[in-house]
Design an enzyme around this catalytic site. Sequence first.
Site, PDB file in Angstrom:
ATOM      1  N   TYR A  80     -22.288 -13.866  63.738  1.00 48.29           N
ATOM      2  CA  TYR A  80     -23.002 -15.138  63.555  1.00 48.29           C
ATOM      3  C   TYR A  80     -21.997 -16.296  63.403  1.00 48.29           C
ATOM      4  O   TYR A  80     -22.286 -17.434  63.764  1.00 48.29           O
ATOM      5  CB  TYR A  80     -23.832 -15.106  62.262  1.00 48.29           C
ATOM      6  CG  TYR A  80     -25.133 -14.336  62.294  1.00 48.29           C
ATOM      7  CD1 TYR A  80     -25.639 -13.748  63.451  1.00 48.29           C
ATOM      8  CD2 TYR A  80     -25.883 -14.211  61.106  1.00 48.29           C
ATOM      9  CE1 TYR A  80     -26.840 -13.052  63.433  1.00 48.29           C
ATOM     10  CE2 TYR A  80     -27.085 -13.524  61.089  1.00 48.29           C
ATOM     11  CZ  TYR A  80     -27.568 -12.943  62.250  1.00 48.29           C
ATOM     12  OH  TYR A  80     -28.758 -12.266  62.216  1.00 48.29           O
ATOM     13  N   GLY A  81     -20.869 -15.984  62.811  1.00 47.15           N
ATOM     14  CA  GLY A  81     -19.953 -17.027  62.323  1.00 47.15           C
ATOM     15  C   GLY A  81     -19.351 -17.927  63.368  1.00 47.15           C
ATOM     16  O   GLY A  81     -18.796 -18.969  63.044  1.00 47.15           O
TER      17      GLY A  81
ATOM     18  N   CYS B 195     -17.922 -14.479  52.818  1.00 43.97           N
ATOM     19  CA  CYS B 195     -18.538 -13.717  53.907  1.00 43.97           C
ATOM     20  C   CYS B 195     -18.682 -12.311  53.345  1.00 43.97           C
ATOM     21  O   CYS B 195     -17.727 -11.774  52.765  1.00 43.97           O
ATOM     22  CB  CYS B 195     -17.628 -13.723  55.139  1.00 43.97           C
ATOM     23  SG  CYS B 195     -18.180 -12.544  56.407  1.00 43.97           S
ATOM     24  N   THR B 196     -19.863 -11.739  53.503  1.00 43.60           N
ATOM     25  CA  THR B 196     -20.124 -10.453  52.829  1.00 43.60           C
ATOM     26  C   THR B 196     -19.298  -9.311  53.418  1.00 43.60           C
ATOM     27  O   THR B 196     -19.158  -8.269  52.789  1.00 43.60           O
ATOM     28  CB  THR B 196     -21.626 -10.113  52.883  1.00 43.60           C
ATOM     29  OG1 THR B 196     -22.082 -10.189  54.245  1.00 43.60           O
ATOM     30  CG2 THR B 196     -22.428 -11.076  52.035  1.00 43.60           C
ATOM     31  N   HIS B 197     -18.744  -9.507  54.615  1.00 45.39           N
ATOM     32  CA  HIS B 197     -17.863  -8.473  55.176  1.00 45.39           C
ATOM     33  C   HIS B 197     -16.534  -8.400  54.401  1.00 45.39           C
ATOM     34  O   HIS B 197     -15.896  -7.356  54.378  1.00 45.39           O
ATOM     35  CB  HIS B 197     -17.513  -8.802  56.631  1.00 45.39           C
ATOM     36  CG  HIS B 197     -18.571  -8.502  57.641  1.00 45.39           C
ATOM     37  ND1 HIS B 197     -19.707  -9.261  57.768  1.00 45.39           N
ATOM     38  CD2 HIS B 197     -18.662  -7.530  58.585  1.00 45.39           C
ATOM     39  CE1 HIS B 197     -20.449  -8.769  58.762  1.00 45.39           C
ATOM     40  NE2 HIS B 197     -19.839  -7.715  59.265  1.00 45.39           N
TER      41      HIS B 197
ATOM     42  N   CYS C 235     -25.854 -12.549  53.813  1.00 43.04           N
ATOM     43  CA  CYS C 235     -24.922 -13.125  54.784  1.00 43.04           C
ATOM     44  C   CYS C 235     -24.777 -14.600  54.433  1.00 43.04           C
ATOM     45  O   CYS C 235     -25.779 -15.323  54.333  1.00 43.04           O
ATOM     46  CB  CYS C 235     -25.510 -12.992  56.186  1.00 43.04           C
ATOM     47  SG  CYS C 235     -24.588 -13.867  57.448  1.00 43.04           S
ATOM     48  N   ASN C 236     -23.552 -15.033  54.231  1.00 41.32           N
ATOM     49  CA  ASN C 236     -23.324 -16.441  53.870  1.00 41.32           C
ATOM     50  C   ASN C 236     -23.647 -17.369  55.031  1.00 41.32           C
ATOM     51  O   ASN C 236     -24.264 -18.420  54.851  1.00 41.32           O
ATOM     52  CB  ASN C 236     -21.865 -16.625  53.463  1.00 41.32           C
ATOM     53  CG  ASN C 236     -21.535 -15.931  52.162  1.00 41.32           C
ATOM     54  OD1 ASN C 236     -21.556 -16.542  51.104  1.00 41.32           O
ATOM     55  ND2 ASN C 236     -21.239 -14.640  52.214  1.00 41.32           N
ATOM     56  N   THR C 237     -23.237 -16.957  56.241  1.00 47.60           N
ATOM     57  CA  THR C 237     -23.434 -17.797  57.421  1.00 47.60           C
ATOM     58  C   THR C 237     -24.926 -18.041  57.644  1.00 47.60           C
ATOM     59  O   THR C 237     -25.350 -19.157  57.963  1.00 47.60           O
ATOM     60  CB  THR C 237     -22.819 -17.092  58.657  1.00 47.60           C
ATOM     61  OG1 THR C 237     -21.505 -16.658  58.310  1.00 47.60           O
ATOM     62  CG2 THR C 237     -22.751 -18.005  59.839  1.00 47.60           C
TER      63      THR C 237
ATOM     64  N   ASP D 160     -28.146  -9.014  57.370  1.00 48.51           N
ATOM     65  CA  ASP D 160     -26.851  -9.620  57.683  1.00 48.51           C
ATOM     66  C   ASP D 160     -26.681  -9.494  59.197  1.00 48.51           C
ATOM     67  O   ASP D 160     -27.469  -8.795  59.856  1.00 48.51           O
ATOM     68  CB  ASP D 160     -25.727  -8.856  56.948  1.00 48.51           C
ATOM     69  CG  ASP D 160     -24.336  -9.378  57.276  1.00 48.51           C
ATOM     70  OD1 ASP D 160     -24.164 -10.609  57.392  1.00 48.51           O
ATOM     71  OD2 ASP D 160     -23.406  -8.569  57.430  1.00 48.51           O
ATOM     72  N   SER D 161     -25.632 -10.112  59.712  1.00 49.01           N
ATOM     73  CA  SER D 161     -25.340  -9.950  61.142  1.00 49.01           C
ATOM     74  C   SER D 161     -24.841  -8.539  61.434  1.00 49.01           C
ATOM     75  O   SER D 161     -24.839  -8.117  62.588  1.00 49.01           O
ATOM     76  CB  SER D 161     -24.256 -10.939  61.554  1.00 49.01           C
ATOM     77  OG  SER D 161     -23.078 -10.650  60.822  1.00 49.01           O
TER      78      SER D 161
ATOM     79  N   GLU E 252     -16.281  -4.938  62.166  1.00 49.36           N
ATOM     80  CA  GLU E 252     -17.383  -4.447  62.997  1.00 49.36           C
ATOM     81  C   GLU E 252     -16.889  -3.460  64.046  1.00 49.36           C
ATOM     82  O   GLU E 252     -17.638  -2.623  64.519  1.00 49.36           O
ATOM     83  CB  GLU E 252     -18.118  -5.614  63.679  1.00 49.36           C
ATOM     84  CG  GLU E 252     -18.982  -6.426  62.741  1.00 49.36           C
ATOM     85  CD  GLU E 252     -20.222  -5.675  62.234  1.00 49.36           C
ATOM     86  OE1 GLU E 252     -20.740  -4.807  62.944  1.00 49.36           O
ATOM     87  OE2 GLU E 252     -20.652  -5.980  61.097  1.00 49.36           O
TER      88      GLU E 252
END
Length: 260
Positions: free
Chosen positions: A43-44, A180-182, A74-76, A11-12, A150
Amino acid sequence: MSDNSLIGVFDSGIGGLTVLEQLVKMFPHESFLYIADQGHCPYGTKTPEEIGDRVEKITLYLLSRKVKAIVIACNTASVRIARARAVTDIPVISVIDPTCAKAVGTTKNRKIAVLATESTIKSGVYQNMLIKSGVTPVPLACSEFVDYLENGGAVSGEKIVRYKLSQIKDCGMDTLIHGCTHFSLLEDEMKKVLGDINYIACGQPTGEYLKQILTQKNLVTGFTGNGTVEIYTTGDASRAEKTISWFKPAHSPLKRIEVE
Ligand code: DGL
């Protein structure tokens, strides 16, 4: 037949650990290598080309570590999965399709909110899949949630979530996709605004899909003890360690790597 190699997950940043947490639960004998690409997070808000370049570079790094499969947690980055598949024949798994399918199977009133990064919302990937399934999407770009998480939640998460979700709270959806996985890390705050609707996170549906792929391709480990979890960041390791205290599975101390 079996394969004891690592499964690569990336992921980012820390969001993909919400997926990894589920994977460790579902596959206790498998060993995982996780990369948080924090040197390039978020990334988004990047261009599709920039995101694609990171997807390709991280995939090449994971291949150098001889992984047997890759989960793009990560979806993005999953929107740019073609860049990973262009450089390898091993299974590369997106979080988007299984998560969307689970949400479609859950909704009763066929109205689903999709919260994702600017880039994922702009790509229209979730909206198109939902419309094809006869569901009305309620999209909302929330890239600021990524910065908040983050940075270790320096300000009130409830305030940020309440402000953003006020835009969709009266739309009548009965289901919400953490696109978004966050974002599943903010589910408690979301519940205070949207109440008791269905919240669909990426981890469990992606794990179910990974199970099918590993079985079909004879890639399930033959190991019967506990697998290992290695976590790397392309950013600052000690800073990252402080923001992942919620991640419970046993793991090696976070180490910094360069992926360029
Ligand atoms: N966690 C990532 C996702 O699922 C994106 C976070 C970012 O913008 O870097 O889309």
